[in-house]
Design an enzyme around this catalytic site. Structure first.
Site, PDB file in Angstrom:
ATOM      1  N   TYR A 277       0.798  -1.198  -0.068  1.00 22.98           N
ATOM      2  CA  TYR A 277       0.047  -0.031   0.048  1.00 22.98           C
ATOM      3  C   TYR A 277       0.865   1.257   0.160  1.00 22.98           C
ATOM      4  CZ  TYR A 277      -3.336  -3.660   1.656  1.00 22.98           C
ATOM      5  OH  TYR A 277      -3.884  -4.743   2.101  1.00 22.98           O
ATOM      6  N   GLU A 301       1.020  -0.883  -4.950  1.00 23.87           N
ATOM      7  CA  GLU A 301      -0.004   0.119  -4.871  1.00 23.87           C
ATOM      8  C   GLU A 301      -0.944  -0.178  -6.031  1.00 23.87           C
ATOM      9  OE1 GLU A 301      -2.496   2.724  -4.159  1.00 23.87           O
ATOM     10  OE2 GLU A 301      -1.167   2.804  -2.865  1.00 23.87           O
ATOM     11  N   CYS A 381      -4.077   3.602  10.750  1.00 22.61           N
ATOM     12  CA  CYS A 381      -4.492   4.848  11.235  1.00 22.61           C
ATOM     13  C   CYS A 381      -5.959   4.373  12.058  1.00 22.61           C
ATOM     14  CB  CYS A 381      -4.842   5.574  10.054  1.00 22.61           C
ATOM     15  SG  CYS A 381      -5.622   4.599   8.774  1.00 22.61           S
TER      16      CYS A 381
END
Length: 424
Positions: A277, A301, A381
């Site tokens: 990613y 990606e 996150c």
């Protein structure tokens, strides 16, 4: 269900939950309530009673305030407004900034204990910026109402709230954001102020779902607008609409955190290192800047435009490659096609894993476990997704050996963490 919608109840708030809400109970029922702080007694209005296990509510008045309550940093999100007219995106703005970090720490620590069985004394570190957690957003999206008015959505809704200020935005973003203009025919406005070069105000519409497009009609990609972001002495090229960290100091913070998270005793620059990613190559470059020009690393990606930029941004490392692919598909193919020598290099490799908010998930973790890398540096996150994936890695023989957390999103419930996982 539904007969209690709109009912107002006085409740005692006991703790914080993931997602920016607090937890209370009423007659044995769990209630997730917004705009409250653990330790308070509030008057709350029931907004969702459809679940047997919990209800949702909005605070309409504070009966007994926490010592950590402050006037909201954004008047448009204040408890003085009706809940349906409170701007979303600053759901912790009524909490003193130090206590915000303590609540985020509690959510992260609780998630790790509950989902991975790990006791953690992790703290949430402040990063450079205004002491009150304002003035940090270098890019933002405003949604557009039917009459063309731009603004944020109200929390947990698609109702656009008209606002006159944007306290989380940098001064440069606030100065060019067209709050008093109208944008009929568009559904959003993006404002981007890169660290180098010109700012952008970009209008757009979300692409139609495939079932709504006519035969032969393709989902159009907006015209690329190239920008440059600087991190220390290094420049990164990317599309103005492409992903980049929102806080003006976040990219530098994560660069240093990832460099520190890598166990140098386990790192082999000539192994088959992976950056999953990888976006435009920020973290792959962080690895390269620490370990030198002989680094071998492949960044993966799914966005082809980001991959093109990553190839350019990583061009000084001869051993760097940028691959356009879904991470799960890439790993699956790697498992089935890697030669014995390549498998050896993968087993000696370090994996940088920076998934979207939903986390890497079981399919990706399982594929990584078959590659048996020396270590995984996981940039997360979402604390719940991180804890779930840490548990999956633990089941495959990897232990959490290092963890740091950073307040990259002040006045919101979001928190960033960087974890190191090594073979137990």
């Amino acid at each position: 269900m539904g007969e209690l919608l709109g009912t107002e109840v006085e409740i005692d708030v006991t703790n914080v939950a993931h997602g920016g809400v607090a937890v209370a109970r009423h007659e044995g029922r769990v209630i997730f309530v917004s705009d409250a702080i653990p330790g308070e007694r509030v008057l709350a209005r029931i907004t969702d009673d459809s679940k047997k296990s919990f209800w949702r509510a909005e605070t309409v008045a504070v009966v007994t305030a926490s010592e950590h309550r402050q006037p909201h940093i954004w008047g448009a999100a204040s408890i003085d407004r009706a809940p349906e007219e409170r701007a979303g995106g600053a759901e912790f703005g009524h909490i003193e900034i130090g206590h915000q970090r303590e609540l985020k720490r509690q959510v992260l620590a609780d998630s790790l204990k509950r989902m991975a069985g790990i006791e953690s004394d992790v703290s949430v570190d402040a990063i450079p910026g205004n002491p009150d957690g304002t003035g940090w957003r270098t890019r933002l999206r405003l949604h557009v109402a039917a009459d063309g008015t731009p603004g944020p959505y109200a929390a947990r809704s698609h109702h656009v709230v008209e606002v006159t200020d944007l306290p989380l935005a940098t001064a440069e973003v606030a100065a060019i954001t067209p709050l008093d203009e109208r944008f009929p025919g568009f559904d959003h406005v993006d404002v981007v102020v890169p660290s180098a070069g010109n700012p952008f105000v970009l209008t757009g519409n979300a692409p139609k779902p495939s079932r709504e497009r006519g035969k032969g009609e393709k989902a159009e990609r907006p015209k690329a607008q190239r920008i440059v972001e600087r991190v220390g002495d290094r420049e990164f090229r990317l599309d103005a609409r492409g992903f980049w960290q929102v806080h003006r100091h976040a990219a530098e913070t994560l660069t240093l955190a990832v460099q520190e998270a890598i166990d140098a005793s386990l790192f082999d620059p000539r192994a088959a290192n992976l950056d999953l990613y990888g976006g435009v190559g920020l973290l792959a470059a962080a690895v390269g800047d620490r370990f030198g020009n002989h680094l071998r690393i492949t960044t993966v990606e799914s966005d082809p435009l980001a991959t093109d930029h990553a190839a350019e941004n990583l061009s000084e490392w001869v051993g760097a490659a940028a691959v356009t692919a879904r991470v799960d598909n890439f790993l699956r193919q790697l498992r089935s096609t890697a030669s014995p020598s390549e498998r050896t290099r993968l087993g000696a490799g370090t994996v940088i894993l920076d998934p979207p908010r939903a986390g890497a998930g079981k399919a990706v973790v399982d594929e990584l476990l078959t590659l048996d890398p020396a270590q995984v540096v996981y940039v997360a996150c979402d604390p719940v997704a991180l804890a779930r994936d840490v548990a999956l890695f633990a089941a495959g023989g990897y232990a959490l050996t290092r963890l740091r957390a950073f307040d990259l999103f002040p006045n919101t419930h979001h928190v960033e963490a960087v974890a190191t996982l090594t073979k137990a």
